[in-house]
Scaffold this active site. Structure first.
Site, PDB file in Angstrom:
ATOM      1  N   GLU A   1       1.012  -1.255  -0.048  1.00 28.44           N
ATOM      2  CA  GLU A   1      -0.099  -0.135  -0.098  1.00 28.44           C
ATOM      3  C   GLU A   1       0.838   1.131   0.000  1.00 28.44           C
ATOM      4  O   GLU A   1       0.420   2.266  -0.600  1.00 28.44           O
ATOM      5  CB  GLU A   1      -0.892   0.083   1.183  1.00 28.44           C
ATOM      6  CG  GLU A   1      -2.025  -1.038   1.073  1.00 28.44           C
ATOM      7  CD  GLU A   1      -3.049  -0.843   0.119  1.00 28.44           C
ATOM      8  OE1 GLU A   1      -3.452   0.445  -0.124  1.00 28.44           O
ATOM      9  OE2 GLU A   1      -3.491  -1.737  -0.443  1.00 28.44           O
TER      10      GLU A   1
ATOM     11  N   SER B   1     -38.971 -22.585 -25.970  1.00 27.25           N
ATOM     12  CA  SER B   1     -40.136 -21.928 -26.603  1.00 27.25           C
ATOM     13  C   SER B   1     -40.681 -20.809 -26.070  1.00 27.25           C
ATOM     14  O   SER B   1     -41.387 -20.078 -26.310  1.00 27.25           O
ATOM     15  CB  SER B   1     -41.518 -22.999 -26.732  1.00 27.25           C
ATOM     16  OG  SER B   1     -41.337 -23.870 -27.766  1.00 27.25           O
TER      17      SER B   1
END
Length: 865
Positions: free
Chosen positions: A100, A380
Site C-alpha cells: 500500500e 419456446s
C-alpha cells in the site's frame, strides 16, 4: 544610431527580465499561498470532524423494502476490536506497507512520486482513478470525505493528509488506518477481519506471513479479493503481496515459498456484515452490486454506515419463493451426486422493480447467481420475443391470432424443425401454434419476416445474442449461449405495459443525509412494440395458460399469461430435458423460472419439464399476492382484441407408453385434440374387445394406468361435451414399448415421477425401480406392436401441450394409482446430423438448437460472483 539601438535592446531585455522575475515571484507566492491554504483547509476539516477519527460510523446503513419497512441493517454483530499499534505484529505492518505505501515513513502525507504516476495513468485512461494514495490519504478519504470522485475531492484528500501528518505521529496514523481499513465481508480493521477470516487474533502465535499478506491483499478491491468470494483471484493477489515482501527484503525466499503454499481459508468462522433472513442473500448481493454500478456507492461505503437504501423488495414474494424452494417435491428427481438447479426472479410488471429472486437452490453469499448471471437456452419461451411479437408489430394487418401459418413438415435449406408430437397439417392459426407450442409454424414465420428483423426486435427486448445466432434456430430459443431469467422477465414486461419494456432494478432511492447525497432511480423504459401489437400477443399468451402448455401456471381467481419452454438433452434420450422454463405474468408481477442440471451428464438427466416451472410460478405468485385484490389485464388505449376464429374440434389421438416404476409396470396415456370443455373417460380394451372403464370425468389429457396383471391391454378414450354427451372416441391404441426398451438398452432406470403430486411418500422418495437398472418384461408384452401410437418415443406420453400433474380428479376410477401423467416434451429437439438449416435472406446456418455447448459454472454456485 547604433548606440541608440543598443540602448533600446538593453531596455527591452531589462523589461522582459523584470516581467519574468515578477511572474516567478507571483508563482512562488501562489504556490506558498496555495500550500498554506491546503494546510489551513486540512486543519479546519480535521478540527471540525475529529470525532470521526474515534468513531467508525455514526449510524448503521439501513436497507428498506418496497413498503418502507426495514429489510436489514448493516450493523456489526459484536463490538469492534481496536488493536493498538504495539500489539500489531511487525509482519502484518510490513505486509500492508509493502503493497500500500512502501515510502510511508519517508513522505509527509503525500507521495509525489506516486501522485505523478497516478496522474499520468489518469490522463491515459481519461478518468480520475484513486491511484497514488498513501496510507495517510486513504485514512483521510475513508474518515472525512464522501464518495464523489472529483479533482476537488482529491485536493481535499491531500490537504487533510498533510494536516494529519502535522497533527499525529506516523505510528498513530498507521494505527488508526489498520483499525479502520475495510477488509471485505462487512469487516473493518485487522483484528475483526482476522477473527472473521482465520478464527484468530493477529497477536496469535499461529498468525502467519500468508495470513498477513491475505489481509493486506484485500483493500485494493474487497469484494474481488475476498477468499470466500473469489478464492482464485484472492490467492493470486495474496501471492503477489508475498512476492513484494520478498523483493523488499522483508521475508526470505524460504518464507516466501512456504507462505505461497499455505491454503486460503474456506469459510468464515463467525457471522459478519448484514443480518439477513435466510434466502434474502441473492437479492441483497445484487442490490449491493447495483449500488456501486449505478450510484457509485461502494460496498465499503455502505458498511461504513449512514446510508438509507430504499429497494423494490417485496418480502411476501421472497418468502413465498423460500418456502417453495425448500420443498423438494417441487423439483425433478435428484441425480446421482447433485440435484437439479433452479432460479427464479419476479419483477414489478409496470416499473421493473425486482420484488425477489432465488439465485439458486443453494445460493452462496456473493456466489454465482443463476437468476442474473446464468446463460441457458430458453426454448419456446423465446417464441413470443423472436417471432410472434415482431411479426404482429411489423404488419398487424397481415399477421395476427387468426393468421394461417404453415405447419407442414418441411426443410428450410437443410434445417428441418419438428413438432414435439410429430403431428403436422397444411396450416394452423398463429393462436393455436403459440397455445400448443408448435415448432414448425414458428420457424416458418421467422423465415417469412426475416431473421434480421427478429434479431432487431430481440435487441430492443434487451436480449444479447452472439453473431452466430443469426439463423432460424432462434425461433425455438436455440441460442449459442443463452439468456438469464432476469433478461426474460424484463423482456416480458413489454406485454403488460402496452409495448413498453421496463428495466429490472432493485434500488428506488439511496441517500446519505450527513453527506447531503440523495439519488433516486430514473425510470428506464423502452418502447419495443406498438400498443396494439403488445396487446395482441398478450391475448395469445393468456390463452396459452388457460388452455395450452402453460395450464400448470394458472392461479385460482387471478388472470395469468405466459409461455413454457424446454430444450432437449444431448446426454440422454428424447424424453430428457436439459432446460425447463416458464416466463409469465399477472397484472402485478412478471416471473421467470428455470430448472436444469448444471452440468448435465448421463448420471444427471431431467425427465420432467416446464410443467414444474409453471407450477413453481403459480405457487409463488399465489402466495406472494395473497391479500392483494385480483385485477384484470387492462388493454392500452385504443387497443382492440381480435376475436379468434371458430376452431374446429380436432379428433382425439391417443398415445400409450409403457414404463416401469418401483418394479411395477405402468402405461402413460396421453391424448391430443378434443375441446377445452370436454371431459374424458378412459377404458382398457381386452383382447375380446370388451371395454373396462378405469377413469371417468377427467379434465386433463393424461392418465397413468398401473398394470396389475401381465395382459397386454389396448386403450380408448371417449370424450364427453359439457352436456355429458359422448363424442367421437379416439382410435383403439396398443401399448408402445419402445420407451421402456430404450431405458433397458441404456442400462438406466426410468422414473415417471412427473411433479410428484398425488403420489404416496414411497413413490416420491424411491421411484428408482429395483436399484440396479434391471427390468423384466412379462411374456405377454412381446411383439412391440406400436400401431396407432402417435407419440415420440421416450417422451412419456406427450399430450399435445397439456401440463402434467394437473389432474383435478387424481386416481379417479383407479384407487391403486393416484395419477401420474406424462410430461410435455422438449420444444427444442436435436435435429440430428446434416441439418444445418438455412434461411432465404443470406443468414448464417443455424447451430443445432440444443445445448449451447458452454457449461456454466459448477452447481455449487461459487463462480462468477
Amino acid at each position: 544610431m547604433a548606440t541608440k539601438a543598443k540602448k533600446k535592446v538593453r531596455k527591452k531585455k531589462n523589461n522582459l527580465l523584470m516581467i519574468a522575475v515578477g511572474f516567478a515571484v507571483f508563482l512562488i507566492l501562489s504556490v506558498i499561498g496555495g500550500y498554506f491554504s491546503l494546510l489551513y483547509a486540512g486543519d479546519r476539516m480535521i478540527a471540525e470532524n475529529e470525532q470521526k477519527l474515534k468513531d467508525l460510523k455514526a449510524e448503521p446503513t439501513v436497507i428498506y423494502d418496497k413498503n418502507g419497512e426495514e429489510m436489514t441493517s448493516l450493523i456489526r454483530q459484536k463490538n469492534r476490536e481496536y488493536k493498538p499499534i504495539n500489539e500489531v505484529p511487525k509482519v502484518l505492518i510490513d505486509a500492508f506497507l509493502a503493497v500500500e505505501d512502501k515510502r510511508f515513513y519517508e513522505h509527509k502525507g503525500v507521495d509525489m512520486v506516486r501522485i505523478g504516476g497516478a496522474i499520468i495513468n489518469d490522463i491515459k485512461k481519461g478518468s480520475l482513478a484513486e491511484g497514488g494514495s498513501t496510507i495517510t490519504q486513504q485514512l483521510a478519504r475513508n474518515v472525512f470525505l464522501n464518495l464523489d470522485q472529483t479533482f476537488w475531492r482529491k485536493t481535499k484528500e491531500m490537504s487533510i493528509a498533510i494536516g494529519l501528518e502535522r497533527r499525529y505521529s506516523k505510528d498513530q496514523i498507521l494505527e488508526m488506518y489498520l483499525n479502520r481499513v475495510y477488509l471485505g465481508e462487512g469487516e473493518f480493521g485487522i483484528e475483526d477481519a482476522s477473527n472473521y477470516y482465520f478464527g484468530m487474533s493477529v497477536s496469535s502465535d499461529k498468525f502467519t506471513v500468508a495470513k498477513a499478506a491475505m489481509l493486506a491483499a484485500i483493500p485494493k478491491a474487497p469484494t474481488t479479493y475476498s477468499p470466500f468470494n473469489n478464492p482464485e483471484k484472492a490467492k493470486l493477489r495474496r501471492d503477489t503481496v508475498i512476492r513484494l515482501m520478498y523483493e523488499q527484503g522483508i521475508i526470505t525466499e524460504a518464507q516466501k515459498n512456504e507462505a505461497q503454499a499455505e491454503a486460503l481459508p474456506t469459510e468464515p468462522t463467525e457471522t459478519a456484515g448484514a443480518s439477513l433472513k435466510k434466502g434474502y442473500r441473492a437479492f441483497f448481493d445484487h442490490m449491493v452490486d447495483e449500488a456501486e454500478a449505478n450510484y457509485g456507492v461502494t460496498e465499503e461505503e455502505l458498511y461504513r454506515g449512514g446510508w438509507h437504501v430504499y429497494t423494490t423488495f417485496d418480502p411476501k414474494v421472497q418468502d413465498a419463493m423460500i418456502a417453495e424452494y425448500a420443498n423438494a417435491k417441487n423439483f425433478p428427481k435428484d441425480g446421482a451426486k447433485r440435484g437439479v438447479e433452479s432460479a427464479m426472479i419476479v419483477v414489478d410488471a409496470k416499473n421493473g422493480g425486482i420484488a425477489g429472486m432465488m439465485g439458486g437452490r443453494n445460493y452462496a453469499a456473493k456466489g454465482f447467481n443463476y437468476a442474473t448471471d446464468m446463460k441457458r437456452q430458453p426454448g419456446s419461451s423465446f417464441k413470443p420475443l423472436a417471432v410472434y411479437a415482431p411479426a404482429v408489430d411489423m404488419d398487424g394487418r397481415k399477421w395476427g391470432p387468426n393468421s394461417s401459418l404453415s405447419n407442414k413438415k418441411q426443410s428450410f435449406n437443410g434445417y428441418e424443425p419438428r413438432n414435439y408430437n410429430n403431428k403436422y397439417s397444411e396450416t394452423v392459426s398463429m393462436n393455436r401454434a403459440l397455445i400448443d407450442s408448435l415448432n414448425v409454424p414458428a420457424v416458418w414465420l421467422l423465415n417469412e419476416i426475416g431473421v434480421n428483423n427478429g434479431l432487431d426486435y430481440l435487441k430492443k427486448f434487451g436480449v444479447d445474442l452472439a453473431p452466430e445466432d443469426r439463423n432460424l434456430a432462434i425461433a425455438l430459443g436455440g441460442l449459442s449461449q443463452g439468456t438469464s431469467p432476469l433478461k426474460m422477465a424484463q423482456a416480458y414486461t413489454t406485454f403488460v405495459n402496452g409495448g413498453v419494456m421496463s428495466e429490472a432494478h432493485t434500488i428506488a432511492k439511496i441517500e446519505n443525509k450527513s453527506e447531503g447525497v440523495v439519488r433516486e432511480y430514473e425510470d428506464k423504459q423502452t418502447q419495443v412494440l406498438k400498443p396494439q401489437a403488445a396487446w395482441t400477443v398478450h391475448t395469445m399468451l393468456e390463452r396459452a395458460v388457460q388452455e395450452g402448455t402453460g395450464k400448470a401456471a394458472r392461479i385460482s381467481g387471478r388472470h395469468v399469461a405466459g409461455k413454457t419452454g424446454t430444450t432437449q438433452s444431448i446426454a440422454g434420450d428424447s424424453g430428457v430435458n436439459k432446460d425447463a422454463w416458464f416466463v409469465g405474468y399477472t397484472p402485478e408481477y412478471v416471473g421467470a423460472v428455470w430448472m436444469g442440471f448444471d452440468p448435465e451428464d448421463k448420471q444427471h438427466l431431467m425427465r420432467q419439464g416446464s410443467s414444474l416451472t409453471a407450477q413453481m410460478f403459480s405457487k409463488v405468485l399465489a402466495a406472494g399476492l395473497k391479500g392483494v385484490k385480483a385485477t384484470d389485464f387492462q388493454p392500452p388505449a385504443g387497443a382492440v382484441e381480435e376475436q379468434p376464429e371458430e376452431e374446429t374440434v380436432q379428433p382425439l389421438q391417443l398415445a400409450a407408453d409403457l414404463t416401469m416404476e418401483n418394479n411395477q409396470m405402468k402405461v402413460v396415456l396421453s391424448w391430443i385434440g378434443g375441446s377445452p370443455d370436454y371431459t374424458y373417460d378412459v377404458y382398457r380394451v381386452k383382447q375380446n374387445d370388451e371395454r373396462v372403464l378405469i377413469a371417468s370425468g377427467l379434465k386433463d389429457t393424461t392418465y397413468v394406468d398401473v398394470l396389475d396383471d401381465p395382459n397386454q391391454y389396448r386403450y380408448v378414450v371417449v370424450p364427453r361435451n359439457a352436456q355429458g354427451e359422448e363424442q367421437t372416441p379416439s382410435p383403439i391404441t396398443k401399448i408402445n414399448m419402445q420407451n421402456l426398451e430404450n431405458l433397458i438398452n441404456d442400462g438406466e432406470e426410468h422414473h415417471e415421477d412427473g411433479n410428484n403430486q398425488g403420489q404416496n411418500p414411497d413413490e416420491n422418495n424411491n421411484g428408482n425401480g429395483d436399484g440396479d437398472g434391471s427390468v423384466t418384461i412379462p411374456p405377454n408384452f412381446g411383439g412391440g406392436d406400436n400401431q396407432g401410437n402417435n407419440s415420440n418415443n421416450g417422451n412419456n406420453g406427450n399430450n399435445g401441450g397439456q401440463p402434467n400433474g394437473q389432474n383435478p380428479n387424481p386416481g379417479q376410477g383407479n384407487t391403486g394409482n393416484p395419477g401420474n401423467p406424462g410430461e410435455i416434451p422438449p420444444d427444442i429437439a436435436n435435429p440430428g446430423a446434416n441439418q444445418p438449416g438455412g434461411v432465404s435472406d443470406g443468414s448464417q446456418q443455424p447451430v443445432q438448437p440444443v445445448d449451447g455447448g458452454q457449461q456454466q459454472p459448477p452447481a455449487n454456485g461459487t463462480n462468477g460472483g
